[in-house]
Design a protein around this motif. Structure first.
Motif, PDB file in Angstrom:
ATOM      1  N   GLU A  90     -48.078 -38.304  30.789  1.00 61.32           N
ATOM      2  CA  GLU A  90     -49.262 -38.401  31.647  1.00 61.32           C
ATOM      3  C   GLU A  90     -50.287 -37.320  31.292  1.00 61.32           C
ATOM      4  N   VAL A  91     -49.818 -36.131  30.932  1.00 60.92           N
ATOM      5  CA  VAL A  91     -50.744 -35.075  30.500  1.00 60.92           C
ATOM      6  C   VAL A  91     -51.387 -35.441  29.171  1.00 60.92           C
ATOM      7  N   GLN A  92     -50.573 -35.885  28.214  1.00 63.13           N
ATOM      8  CA  GLN A  92     -51.125 -36.259  26.919  1.00 63.13           C
ATOM      9  C   GLN A  92     -52.149 -37.380  27.053  1.00 63.13           C
ATOM     10  N   LYS A  93     -51.842 -38.375  27.854  1.00 64.42           N
ATOM     11  CA  LYS A  93     -52.765 -39.494  28.031  1.00 64.42           C
ATOM     12  C   LYS A  93     -54.070 -39.033  28.660  1.00 64.42           C
ATOM     13  N   LEU A  94     -53.970 -38.124  29.627  1.00 63.66           N
ATOM     14  CA  LEU A  94     -55.174 -37.623  30.289  1.00 63.66           C
ATOM     15  C   LEU A  94     -56.084 -36.917  29.288  1.00 63.66           C
ATOM     16  N   PHE A  95     -55.520 -36.074  28.439  1.00 61.46           N
ATOM     17  CA  PHE A  95     -56.323 -35.382  27.434  1.00 61.46           C
ATOM     18  C   PHE A  95     -56.814 -36.339  26.343  1.00 61.46           C
ATOM     19  N   MET A  96     -55.950 -37.250  25.909  1.00 67.13           N
ATOM     20  CA  MET A  96     -56.309 -38.121  24.794  1.00 67.13           C
ATOM     21  C   MET A  96     -57.339 -39.178  25.180  1.00 67.13           C
ATOM     22  N   ASN A  97     -57.375 -39.529  26.464  1.00 66.46           N
ATOM     23  CA  ASN A  97     -58.359 -40.516  26.929  1.00 66.46           C
ATOM     24  C   ASN A  97     -59.637 -39.862  27.433  1.00 66.46           C
ATOM     25  N   ASN A  98     -59.686 -38.544  27.462  1.00 71.53           N
ATOM     26  CA  ASN A  98     -60.859 -37.824  27.980  1.00 71.53           C
ATOM     27  C   ASN A  98     -61.159 -36.615  27.109  1.00 71.53           C
ATOM     28  N   THR A  99     -61.133 -36.810  25.794  1.00 73.16           N
ATOM     29  CA  THR A  99     -61.280 -35.663  24.899  1.00 73.16           C
ATOM     30  C   THR A  99     -62.710 -35.142  24.854  1.00 73.16           C
ATOM     31  N   GLY A 100     -63.664 -36.020  24.677  1.00 75.48           N
ATOM     32  CA  GLY A 100     -65.041 -35.588  24.471  1.00 75.48           C
ATOM     33  C   GLY A 100     -65.330 -35.373  23.007  1.00 75.48           C
ATOM     34  N   ASP A 101     -66.622 -35.078  22.727  1.00 75.24           N
ATOM     35  CA  ASP A 101     -67.081 -34.922  21.350  1.00 75.24           C
ATOM     36  C   ASP A 101     -67.315 -33.471  20.938  1.00 75.24           C
ATOM     37  N   THR A 139     -71.055 -41.133  26.870  1.00 73.28           N
ATOM     38  CA  THR A 139     -71.292 -41.435  28.297  1.00 73.28           C
ATOM     39  C   THR A 139     -72.233 -40.438  28.944  1.00 73.28           C
ATOM     40  N   GLY A 140     -72.478 -39.307  28.279  1.00 69.90           N
ATOM     41  CA  GLY A 140     -73.281 -38.259  28.875  1.00 69.90           C
ATOM     42  C   GLY A 140     -72.511 -37.389  29.845  1.00 69.90           C
ATOM     43  N   ASP A 141     -71.195 -37.549  29.935  1.00 73.46           N
ATOM     44  CA  ASP A 141     -70.397 -36.802  30.902  1.00 73.46           C
ATOM     45  C   ASP A 141     -70.063 -35.397  30.414  1.00 73.46           C
ATOM     46  N   LEU A 142     -70.113 -34.450  31.345  1.00 76.00           N
ATOM     47  CA  LEU A 142     -69.387 -33.197  31.191  1.00 76.00           C
ATOM     48  C   LEU A 142     -67.991 -33.425  31.758  1.00 76.00           C
ATOM     49  N   ILE A 143     -66.962 -32.989  31.028  1.00 79.69           N
ATOM     50  CA  ILE A 143     -65.585 -33.163  31.490  1.00 79.69           C
ATOM     51  C   ILE A 143     -65.010 -31.775  31.737  1.00 79.69           C
ATOM     52  N   VAL A 144     -64.843 -31.447  33.000  1.00 80.56           N
ATOM     53  CA  VAL A 144     -64.284 -30.154  33.395  1.00 80.56           C
ATOM     54  C   VAL A 144     -62.780 -30.342  33.583  1.00 80.56           C
ATOM     55  N   LYS A 145     -61.988 -29.661  32.760  1.00 82.02           N
ATOM     56  CA  LYS A 145     -60.531 -29.836  32.743  1.00 82.02           C
ATOM     57  C   LYS A 145     -59.886 -28.537  33.213  1.00 82.02           C
ATOM     58  N   VAL A 146     -59.142 -28.606  34.286  1.00 79.59           N
ATOM     59  CA  VAL A 146     -58.593 -27.402  34.898  1.00 79.59           C
ATOM     60  C   VAL A 146     -57.105 -27.588  35.153  1.00 79.59           C
ATOM     61  N   VAL A 203     -53.064 -30.734  37.353  1.00 81.46           N
ATOM     62  CA  VAL A 203     -53.997 -30.888  36.241  1.00 81.46           C
ATOM     63  C   VAL A 203     -55.111 -31.786  36.760  1.00 81.46           C
ATOM     64  N   THR A 204     -56.351 -31.318  36.691  1.00 80.62           N
ATOM     65  CA  THR A 204     -57.476 -32.061  37.259  1.00 80.62           C
ATOM     66  C   THR A 204     -58.580 -32.202  36.227  1.00 80.62           C
ATOM     67  N   PHE A 205     -59.075 -33.415  36.064  1.00 80.64           N
ATOM     68  CA  PHE A 205     -60.218 -33.680  35.205  1.00 80.64           C
ATOM     69  C   PHE A 205     -61.365 -34.188  36.078  1.00 80.64           C
ATOM     70  N   LEU A 206     -62.498 -33.493  35.998  1.00 79.07           N
ATOM     71  CA  LEU A 206     -63.721 -33.910  36.682  1.00 79.07           C
ATOM     72  C   LEU A 206     -64.695 -34.440  35.625  1.00 79.07           C
ATOM     73  N   ARG A 207     -65.033 -35.706  35.710  1.00 74.66           N
ATOM     74  CA  ARG A 207     -66.041 -36.277  34.812  1.00 74.66           C
ATOM     75  C   ARG A 207     -67.359 -36.322  35.576  1.00 74.66           C
ATOM     76  N   ILE A 208     -68.318 -35.501  35.122  1.00 74.48           N
ATOM     77  CA  ILE A 208     -69.590 -35.308  35.817  1.00 74.48           C
ATOM     78  C   ILE A 208     -70.713 -35.842  34.940  1.00 74.48           C
ATOM     79  N   ARG A 209     -71.458 -36.808  35.438  1.00 78.92           N
ATOM     80  CA  ARG A 209     -72.535 -37.432  34.668  1.00 78.92           C
ATOM     81  C   ARG A 209     -73.755 -36.510  34.613  1.00 78.92           C
ATOM     82  N   GLN A 210     -74.238 -36.276  33.389  1.00 80.72           N
ATOM     83  CA  GLN A 210     -75.478 -35.512  33.215  1.00 80.72           C
ATOM     84  C   GLN A 210     -76.669 -36.473  33.285  1.00 80.72           C
ATOM     85  N   ARG A 211     -77.711 -36.028  33.928  1.00 87.02           N
ATOM     86  CA  ARG A 211     -78.918 -36.868  34.063  1.00 87.02           C
ATOM     87  C   ARG A 211     -79.956 -36.484  33.023  1.00 87.02           C
TER      88      ARG A 211
END
Length: 829
Positions: A535-546, A748-755, A821-829
């Motif tokens: 579940e941790v690996q999937k969370l990181f691998m599906n929300n890696t970012g660029d 997507t324009g998202d900031l992904i805050v991973k804590v 483990v929390t991932f916040l996907r925040i859309r940038q405008r």
């Protein structure tokens, strides 16, 4: 796979109720000067951050824990070609998993199916054989179709009756097959009438007949492919969205003989994994003794690996042997003709993957059903070699040959079996000097080590070779392990300019055939389930970012106080004698002195083995027992000198001398002659899981007495062997439970805050997005559970919870749940 005997078994803690993800109901605290917070995260979206490659996170497949046959490879018949042997496992025979009713004999003679498929079954008239499959039996699902095939030979007209049954009766209508003449393949199809887990396949014959390659496949394989993969396991791997697939090992790559069948004067039953053994028609592929103690059919071979990588959108990354063994074997092959043959095999592999259909090996690929090239770009040479100079000399020959013909291919080296030590240092020195592009690191350590080493790659040379973290995991499958791995992964992403590829290991484990823990995906013959680590690996691998968006966070207090603890003695598959044990305080006071002239009443026996006082020494005599720890002294001892005289009497390894002992799961020990007497190391145990602090190639001589001294001062330790300094270390890294990384997903324009909050209390956190213009709502994914929770077939307390949070602003407060483990996907405008 690093074959470290010290790896602990899976720790199944008491059942506990999962802590529910509370992010969806938290009211944000107002962001003003009076807000009380425990932590602060500051993000700088305008600063330059490392680019994250699409291939950063991948998967590593090794045939361990029955990951292939009986696992990902969908074949339901075990030992289908009667090739099981004592060379694979001392309990095996050619009829393992088969039951004979009547007369039958396994033959290996000129009447065989082909040169590489040597054994076949000679079945008498009126006789039958029944196969029990894997786990509890053959899994069948009502209404689904199953394809049977067999190679058979009969001198006269013969009828085979093929049936599927369990204890309650028939599971499908029996099929009758007429056989006449030489070897030929015969097929039939069944439709299951019931769902069962204990099915059996029976083949009965009306007359004498020869049988080989008895097979039963579900029609419903992954993507409905022939000779295919088990659907649920393949889909779980695909759901990770891996950027690469490393295969086939691991210790399979460079253990056993490097020779082929006809070389060195005969049939080779234990060979290193050689890709040419695994392609072409399945009935012409060899079987081989698996390093992990069973047989591997090679039905899942290089073609299937490449095809699977293509299907899941992953870069294929095969690894070939460099003619230096690893995983505790430590031999180098000097046969130049053999080396040239393996180099050519590697060039042929590139042609198999990338060559046109008209080329020799590209033609093999095309005839197997894939005219289009697979697009190979990376290839690894060698795996966890503990002979650095010998390995690197051979690696250079592979590299030169590959680069001369295929400059487009990245050739991957490695740094041995540990995260530290002389082998690691020497291989990195050689790799840097030679300008190697990518170096494969492997390590398996305790959760504490992963919490202590988030900054491991912060200081790596940005201009040197890049890192491929090909194998890593925290020792255990509980959520506490996944939390530590998640914390460590924030450091991998932060250093994405250095760490270019990373894969957890191992990938798969059949619950009834386990050689190694931890593992990412667990299964039996009827079901599969995700570990907490998955579940941790999937969370990181599906929300890696660029790219990494630079950020900082406040920390927690570091390590304080000296190393304290009692002392201990142990062995591992070895008989040893200990004498003249002395513990002396820094001021010269004697804390313990035992020459074993009397009894051993001052020692507590907490492990296995057989300890007795013999001839004035404390002797452990059981050469099969692992971890026979005995302890003495006060857990409050600090700043002391330990002396012991040790003599190996017999067995596979050397000595284990413990210090700083809190209990059986929390201590340090000096492991002299470990890993089949190839290395010595200092290991730290934390809640039963171990990490390596120092490591050196080293063997212990049988019959020789060694003077061992350990000097503990504060958090510094010096180790002396026969009066000479062997090594020293300072254990002062803090285990930081609160870690973060921020990335940007440009698509997507998202900031992904991973804590990661790996502590038993919630973390109220002030988050400053550095002036970014953002939406007020964030999509949230939270993993939160009791640290000891372990996912099983029937209970998955570690499961992601999706929610939304509407309190996002340029500056806002968020409370991260305890052990989460929390991932916040925040859309940038």
């Amino acid at each position: 796979m690093s074959r470290t005997a010290r790896t602990t078994r899976r720790r199944l803690g008491p059942a506990a109720t999962a802590v529910l993800a509370v992010s969806c109901v938290l009211a944000p605290a107002p962001a003003h000067a009076g807000t009380v917070t425990d932590y602060a995260i500051t993000v700088d979206p305008s600063a330059a951050g490392a680019t994250i490659d699409d291939t950063m996170y991948g998967v590593f497949f090794e045939d361990i824990n029955r990951a292939a046959d009986g696992g990902l490879y969908a074949e339901l018949v075990q030992n289908r070609s009667f090739e099981y042997s004592t060379a694979d496992n001392t309990s095996y025979t050619p009829l393992t998993s088969w039951t004979v009713d009547g007369t039958a004999q396994v033959a290996d003679d000129a009447g065989r199916l082909n040169e590489r498929n040597r054994n076949y079954l000679s079945l008498g008239a009126g006789s039958s054989v029944t196969n029990a499959g894997y786990n509890t039996g053959i899994r069948l699902e009502r209404g689904k179709r199953y394809d049977f095939s067999v190679w058979a030979r009969a001198t006269s007209g013969t009828t085979l009756t093929v049936s599927l049954k369990d204890a309650a009766g028939e599971l499908a209508e029996a099929r009758r097959i007429g056989v006449r003449g030489g070897w030929a393949k015969y097929t039939a199809t069944f439709t299951a009438s019931r769902t069962v887990n204990r099915g059996r396949l029976t083949v009965a014959s009306s007359a004498a007949v020869a049988l080989d390659m008895v097979s039963l496949f579900p029609r419903d394989t992954y993507r409905n492919q022939p000779n295919g993969l088990r659907k649920d396991l393949a889909e779980k791997i695909e759901a990770l969205k891996p950027g690469f697939l490393r295969f086939p090992g691991g210790c399979l790559v460079n253990t056993g003989s490097m020779q082929d069948y006809s070389e060195a004067g005969g049939w080779q039953r234990k060979r290193a994994y050689q890709w040419k053994d695994t392609v072409g028609p399945v009935e012409e592929r060899a079987t081989n003794a698996n390093f992990w103690g069973y047989n591997q059919s090679y039905g899942l071979g290089y073609y299937e690996y490449f095809r699977f990588a293509e299907d899941i959108g992953a870069m294929p990354l095969p690894v070939v042997p460099a003619l230096v063994t690893g995983c505790g074997q430590n031999r180098a092959t000097d046969d130049q003709a053999l080396l040239r043959r393996h180099v050519q095999d590697t060039l042929d592999l590139i042609e198999f993957a990338n060559g046109p259909a008209g080329s020799t090996w590209g033609g093999v690929r095309a005839r197997m059903g894939h005219p289009k090239p697979f697009g190979l770009t990376h290839i690894g040479v060698g795996n966890e070699e503990n002979l650095p100079d010998e390995f690197f000399a051979r690696f250079q020959e592979f590299r030169a040959a590959i680069e001369a013909e295929h400059p487009e291919i990245t050739v991957v080296s490695n740094s041995g079996p540990d995260d530290t030590g002389s082998t690691f240092d020497r291989l990195w020195q050689l790799n840097r000097a030679a300008g190697v592009d990518l170096v494969d690191e492997h390590y398996y350590n305790s959760p504490q080590w992963f919490l202590q080493n988030n900054g491991r790659y912060d200081s790596y040379d940005r201009n040197g070779p890049k890192v491929f973290l090909g194998e890593y995991a925290s020792q255990g499958n509980a959520f506490r392990n996944a939390l530590a791995e998640a914390a460590f992964m924030t450091g991998l992403e932060r250093n994405a300019d250095v760490v270019k590829l990373a894969s957890y290991a191992p990938l798969l484990a059949n619950e009834d055939y386990v050689q190694w823990r931890p593992d990412l995906i667990w299964f039996n013959n009827r079901a599969s389930w995700n570990s907490a680590g998955y579940e941790v690996q999937k969370l990181f691998m599906n929300n890696t970012g660029d790219r990494v968006v630079p950020s900082t966070a406040t920390g927690t207090p570091g390590v304080s106080g000296p190393i304290t603890g009692a002392i201990g003695l142990s062995t591992w598959a070895t008989s040893a004698a200990y004498d003249d044990v002395r513990v002396t305080a820094a001021d010269g006071t004697t804390l313990l002195s035992d020459d074993f002239s009397g009894d051993a009443s001052r020692w507590t026996h907490s492990g296995g083995g057989s300890w007795t006082v013999q001839d004035g020494a404390y002797v452990q005599t059981d050469t099969e027992a692992e971890n026979t720890l005995v302890t003495a002294g006060d857990p409050a001892w600090k700043d002391y000198d330990l002396h012991v005289r040790a003599t190996k009497r017999s067995g596979k390894e050397g000595f284990l001398v413990a210090f700083g002992v809190k209990d059986t799961g929390n201590h340090y020990w000096w492991n002299l002659g470990g890993w089949n007497n190839t290395r010595s190391a200092v290991e730290q145990a934390s809640d039963g899981a171990k990490s390596t602090l120092l490591s050196e190639p080293h063997a212990i001589e049988t019959g020789r007495s060694y003077d061992i001294d350990v000097k503990v001062r504060g958090r510094q330790v010096g180790l002396y062997l026969d009066g000479r300094l062997w090594g020293s270390f300072t254990d002062d890294k803090p285990a930081e439970p609160f870690r973060q990384v921020v990335t940007e997903d440009r698509r997507t324009g998202d900031l992904i805050v991973k804590v990661v909050n790996a502590q038993p209390t919630a973390a109220r956190t002030a988050i400053d997005l550095g002036g970014a213009d953002v939406s007020s709502r964030a999509r949230v994914t939270t993993l939160a559970a009791d640290p000891e929770d372990v996912n099983t077939e029937t209970d998955t307390p570690v499961t992601p919870v999706a929610s939304t949070f509407s309190g996002v602003a340029g500056k806002f407060t968020y409370t991260f749940p305890a052990n989460s483990v929390t991932f916040l996907r925040i859309r940038q405008r």
